[in-house]
Write a protein that holds these residues in place. Structure first.
Motif, PDB file in Angstrom:
ATOM      1  N   TYR A 124     -12.538   6.831   3.111  1.00 17.03           N
ATOM      2  CA  TYR A 124     -11.316   7.312   3.744  1.00 17.03           C
ATOM      3  C   TYR A 124     -10.214   7.639   2.738  1.00 17.03           C
ATOM      4  O   TYR A 124      -9.599   8.720   2.803  1.00 17.03           O
ATOM      5  N   LEU A 128      -5.957   2.714   8.923  1.00 14.49           N
ATOM      6  CA  LEU A 128      -5.637   3.761   9.872  1.00 14.49           C
ATOM      7  C   LEU A 128      -4.170   4.168   9.699  1.00 14.49           C
ATOM      8  O   LEU A 128      -3.328   3.339   9.341  1.00 14.49           O
ATOM      9  N   SER A 133      -5.291  12.425   9.908  1.00 21.80           N
ATOM     10  CA  SER A 133      -6.185  12.206  11.040  1.00 21.80           C
ATOM     11  C   SER A 133      -7.215  11.143  10.692  1.00 21.80           C
ATOM     12  O   SER A 133      -7.193  10.556   9.607  1.00 21.80           O
ATOM     13  N   SER A 134      -8.151  10.932  11.597  1.00 25.36           N
ATOM     14  CA  SER A 134      -9.185   9.909  11.398  1.00 25.36           C
ATOM     15  C   SER A 134     -10.144  10.329  10.289  1.00 25.36           C
ATOM     16  O   SER A 134     -10.225  11.492   9.898  1.00 25.36           O
ATOM     17  N   GLN A 135     -10.905   9.366   9.815  1.00 27.35           N
ATOM     18  CA  GLN A 135     -11.882   9.633   8.766  1.00 27.35           C
ATOM     19  C   GLN A 135     -12.920  10.652   9.241  1.00 27.35           C
ATOM     20  O   GLN A 135     -13.312  11.553   8.488  1.00 27.35           O
ATOM     21  N   ARG A 136     -13.367  10.544  10.496  1.00 23.17           N
ATOM     22  CA  ARG A 136     -14.362  11.483  11.006  1.00 23.17           C
ATOM     23  C   ARG A 136     -13.794  12.915  11.042  1.00 23.17           C
ATOM     24  O   ARG A 136     -14.472  13.866  10.666  1.00 23.17           O
TER      25      ARG A 136
END
Length: 380
Positions: free
Chosen positions: A5, A241, A333-336
């Protein structure tokens, strides 16, 4: 996922910078040509020559602008939401100015009437001159800090005013933004034209190139000796996060220059701005216009890269609640999401670059008055 991340966060800081630089180089020379249109072209035929140097490419080049905005929305949603809260009217002004470009290119030569064509010439001027000026003003406000904060639900609140954005330092950076794209456009125009139009374009390149370097120097001195800069007191966890309320930061005069002391290699970016700008001026004076265009593109890279490196890891600092500032680590944003976007970029960006290079190669060469007369109904 190959990257963790924190690495993805850093990669997307770099990729957003690449997209902004790509926009400045590609769409920027179109805007620069539009800015010069009413002044370098002295009659209808000359202005048609000028328009046809960018007419076949401008909409493709605007992909960089759209992609950059989309990348900020997807990779840095908090930055996108907060910036549009504070810069709402400024962004609308950009949008309104851009309206003149597609209709100007398409409608300008539809009617053989002097007043009609002059109106669209000035419309193309507005579409070329206003966005770089506003983007430069926006960068000036980022370097000073923007008055915003978040509530407990991470809803952003902008506490400034539209006219507050028009402060002296921001107007200076607006001049830099406008001058560098007009300089870049003037060199491109000189490369695609000949005769009197080329001579006027080269004179414009000299004026705006000197103005860009002078403004860049003045802004640098102002940052060095002015009351600008922020530092993190407690940094967010790069692997956590995103939550901008988990850190603390303070205002610190001169802090924007600290990264150059910690990482001396970053001094290559301001050096590139000066070297590229001076090389472009020298090459343009010798009419080596293609090499000058490459040099001016490097100068733009240096100017934009200098702003990004100076602020790192800040992306959108808050002048009212410094702890609410958005950084590379807590505005993403998110890692995905970052991972999917990374692979999509890895696939599609080379395709865009390859297609753009092919298009410019196919439509290379000088645009002349004879060409316009021979293609009266197909040229712009």
């Amino acid at each position: 996922m190959i990257f963790d991340y924190p690495t993805l966060k850093l990669i997307w800081w770099l990729l957003v910078g690449v997209l902004l630089i790509g926009f400045a180089i590609m769409d920027g020379h179109d805007m620069g040509v539009g800015t010069l249109l009413p002044f370098v072209g002295r009659n209808d035929e000359e202005r048609r020559v000028i328009i046809n140097t960018v007419g076949p490419h401008w909409d493709g080049n605007q992909v960089w602008f759209i992609t950059g905005g989309g990348a900020i929305f997807a990779a840095w949603p908090l930055v996108y939401a907060t910036a549009f809260s504070g810069f709402y009217w400024a962004m609308l002004a950009v949008l309104w100015a851009l309206f003149f470009r597609p209709v100007g290119f398409d409608y300008r030569s539809k009617i053989h009437h002097a007043g009609w064509r002059r109106t669209w010439d000035w419309g193309l001027f507005v579409g070329g001159a206003v966005p770089p000026l506003i983007f430069g003003v926006a960068f000036g406000n980022l370097l000073q800090g923007v008055p915003f904060h978040f509530d407990a639900n991470l809803v952003p609140y902008y506490t400034g005013s539209f006219f507050g954005l028009l402060n002296p330092f921001a107007l200076l950076t607006g001049v830099v933004g406008s001058a560098m794209l007009t300089f870049h456009g003037a060199i491109y125009l000189a490369h695609r034209t000949e005769g009197e139009i080329q001579r006027r374009a080269l004179r414009a390149a000299l004026i705006f190139g000197v103005l860009m370097l002078a403004g860049f120097s003045a802004a640098g001195l102002w940052l060095a000796y002015g009351d600008f800069g922020y530092v993190l007191v407690t940094a967010p966890d790069p692997a956590a996060l995103p939550n901008p309320l988990t850190k603390s930061a303070v205002h610190a005069a001169g802090a924007w220059l600290a990264n150059y002391g910690r990482q001396p290699a970053t001094l290559a970016l301001p050096a590139l701005a000066y070297a590229g700008g001076l090389a472009a001026l020298a090459l343009a004076a010798r009419r080596r216009t293609l090499a000058a265009f490459v040099a001016s593109a490097l100068a733009l890279t240096g100017v934009i890269g200098t702003a990004g490196v100076s602020m790192f890891p800040f992306v959108l600092p808050s002048s009212t609640v410094p702890g609410a500032s958005l950084t590379v680590w807590d505005a993403v944003s998110s890692q995905r999401t970052l991972s999917i976007m990374f692979w999509a970029t890895l696939i599609f960006m080379p395709l865009i670059i390859a297609y753009t290079g092919w298009a410019y190669r196919v439509m290379a060469g000088k645009v002349t008055a004879a060409y316009i007369r021979e293609h009266e109904h197909s040229a712009y």
